[in-house]
Design a protein around this motif. Sequence first.
Motif, PDB file in Angstrom:
ATOM      1  N   ASP A 174       0.872  -1.171   0.000  1.00  0.00           N
ATOM      2  CA  ASP A 174       0.000   0.000   0.000  1.00  0.00           C
ATOM      3  C   ASP A 174       0.912   1.225   0.000  1.00  0.00           C
ATOM      4  O   ASP A 174       1.531   1.548   1.024  1.00  0.00           O
ATOM      5  CB  ASP A 174      -0.899  -0.015   1.238  1.00  0.00           C
ATOM      6  CG  ASP A 174      -1.873   1.158   1.293  1.00  0.00           C
ATOM      7  OD1 ASP A 174      -1.491   2.273   0.907  1.00  0.00           O
ATOM      8  OD2 ASP A 174      -3.020   0.953   1.731  1.00  0.00           O
ATOM      9  N   ALA A 175       1.007   1.900  -1.140  1.00  0.00           N
ATOM     10  CA  ALA A 175       1.957   3.006  -1.283  1.00  0.00           C
ATOM     11  C   ALA A 175       1.668   4.139  -0.304  1.00  0.00           C
ATOM     12  O   ALA A 175       2.593   4.745   0.251  1.00  0.00           O
ATOM     13  CB  ALA A 175       1.934   3.525  -2.717  1.00  0.00           C
ATOM     14  N   GLU A 176       0.396   4.453  -0.079  1.00  0.00           N
ATOM     15  CA  GLU A 176       0.065   5.549   0.830  1.00  0.00           C
ATOM     16  C   GLU A 176       0.422   5.200   2.270  1.00  0.00           C
ATOM     17  O   GLU A 176       0.956   6.041   3.006  1.00  0.00           O
ATOM     18  CB  GLU A 176      -1.413   5.904   0.710  1.00  0.00           C
ATOM     19  CG  GLU A 176      -1.771   6.526  -0.632  1.00  0.00           C
ATOM     20  CD  GLU A 176      -3.218   6.949  -0.703  1.00  0.00           C
ATOM     21  OE1 GLU A 176      -3.961   6.741   0.291  1.00  0.00           O
ATOM     22  OE2 GLU A 176      -3.619   7.495  -1.750  1.00  0.00           O
ATOM     23  N   GLN A 177       0.147   3.964   2.673  1.00  0.00           N
ATOM     24  CA  GLN A 177       0.536   3.575   4.026  1.00  0.00           C
ATOM     25  C   GLN A 177       2.051   3.539   4.154  1.00  0.00           C
ATOM     26  O   GLN A 177       2.596   3.940   5.190  1.00  0.00           O
ATOM     27  CB  GLN A 177      -0.060   2.221   4.411  1.00  0.00           C
ATOM     28  CG  GLN A 177       0.319   1.834   5.850  1.00  0.00           C
ATOM     29  CD  GLN A 177      -0.461   0.666   6.397  1.00  0.00           C
ATOM     30  OE1 GLN A 177      -1.256   0.054   5.690  1.00  0.00           O
ATOM     31  NE2 GLN A 177      -0.241   0.354   7.659  1.00  0.00           N
ATOM     32  N   ASN A 178       2.738   3.077   3.126  1.00  0.00           N
ATOM     33  CA  ASN A 178       4.197   3.051   3.176  1.00  0.00           C
ATOM     34  C   ASN A 178       4.778   4.456   3.340  1.00  0.00           C
ATOM     35  O   ASN A 178       5.782   4.636   4.030  1.00  0.00           O
ATOM     36  CB  ASN A 178       4.774   2.389   1.928  1.00  0.00           C
ATOM     37  CG  ASN A 178       4.591   0.887   1.940  1.00  0.00           C
ATOM     38  OD1 ASN A 178       4.369   0.283   2.988  1.00  0.00           O
ATOM     39  ND2 ASN A 178       4.677   0.276   0.777  1.00  0.00           N
ATOM     40  N   ALA A 179       4.143   5.450   2.706  1.00  0.00           N
ATOM     41  CA  ALA A 179       4.607   6.824   2.870  1.00  0.00           C
ATOM     42  C   ALA A 179       4.451   7.273   4.326  1.00  0.00           C
ATOM     43  O   ALA A 179       5.342   7.933   4.884  1.00  0.00           O
ATOM     44  CB  ALA A 179       3.842   7.759   1.939  1.00  0.00           C
ATOM     45  N   ARG A 180       3.337   6.900   4.945  1.00  0.00           N
ATOM     46  CA  ARG A 180       3.145   7.246   6.363  1.00  0.00           C
ATOM     47  C   ARG A 180       4.165   6.522   7.234  1.00  0.00           C
ATOM     48  O   ARG A 180       4.734   7.094   8.173  1.00  0.00           O
ATOM     49  CB  ARG A 180       1.719   6.893   6.816  1.00  0.00           C
ATOM     50  CG  ARG A 180       0.619   7.706   6.135  1.00  0.00           C
ATOM     51  CD  ARG A 180      -0.727   7.501   6.791  1.00  0.00           C
ATOM     52  NE  ARG A 180      -1.234   6.131   6.692  1.00  0.00           N
ATOM     53  CZ  ARG A 180      -1.934   5.666   5.666  1.00  0.00           C
ATOM     54  NH1 ARG A 180      -2.195   6.449   4.620  1.00  0.00           N
ATOM     55  NH2 ARG A 180      -2.381   4.424   5.646  1.00  0.00           N
ATOM     56  N   THR A 181       4.401   5.248   6.930  1.00  0.00           N
ATOM     57  CA  THR A 181       5.351   4.462   7.721  1.00  0.00           C
ATOM     58  C   THR A 181       6.766   4.978   7.530  1.00  0.00           C
ATOM     59  O   THR A 181       7.566   4.987   8.477  1.00  0.00           O
ATOM     60  CB  THR A 181       5.261   2.977   7.341  1.00  0.00           C
ATOM     61  OG1 THR A 181       3.912   2.532   7.516  1.00  0.00           O
ATOM     62  CG2 THR A 181       6.156   2.133   8.220  1.00  0.00           C
TER      63      THR A 181
END
Length: 199
Positions: A127-134
């Motif tokens: 999940d690219a958006e979650q990876n950005a948050r992580t």
Amino acid sequence: MYNDLRVCFIGDSFVAGVGDPQCLGWVGRLAAQAYATGQPLTTYNLGVRMQTSTEILGRWQAECAPRFPDGCAARLVVSFGVNDTTLIDGRPRVAPKQSAANLAELLAQATARGLAVLVVAPPPVDDAEQNARTAGLDEHFADICAAAAVPYVRVHHPLRDSAVWMREVRAGDGAHPGAAGYQEMAALIGPRWREWLAR
């Protein structure tokens, strides 16, 4: 060499090794590495699926205390964060500032107990958006560990670039890899792990 080296691994489903058909995850592989290099130890896997940093902070001392009796060489490995960045009703389960505060508090508590700590970054998911948050959380965690003089293993970005890790995550449940993925993670952690054990 310690006669009674004990290491508690506290964290989430990645610590527990969810998805690995060999039931080793990265934790079991690191323990095997230690034995292979002549360092026997007792490991306790205290990973709990779906838990956030807030939940882990709340339980780590109670769970580690009976596993660290007087006279043993006690150490702690910490890894969490992916569940913090999971959205519920459009918001992360734990706000980034709170996640950072939770890690800082856990390290302060561990230092007060005289424990040597190693922190492992939260890995990526499909999940690219979650990876950005992580990835943002990864930066906060790195700064906190540097300030506390605690070793921090940066696995998030290398695993995002790992064809093996990402392929296995996509083939699984979208978050957890299989055996080869956990082997990739263990290989990244291994050098820092061996250095930390040797201190």
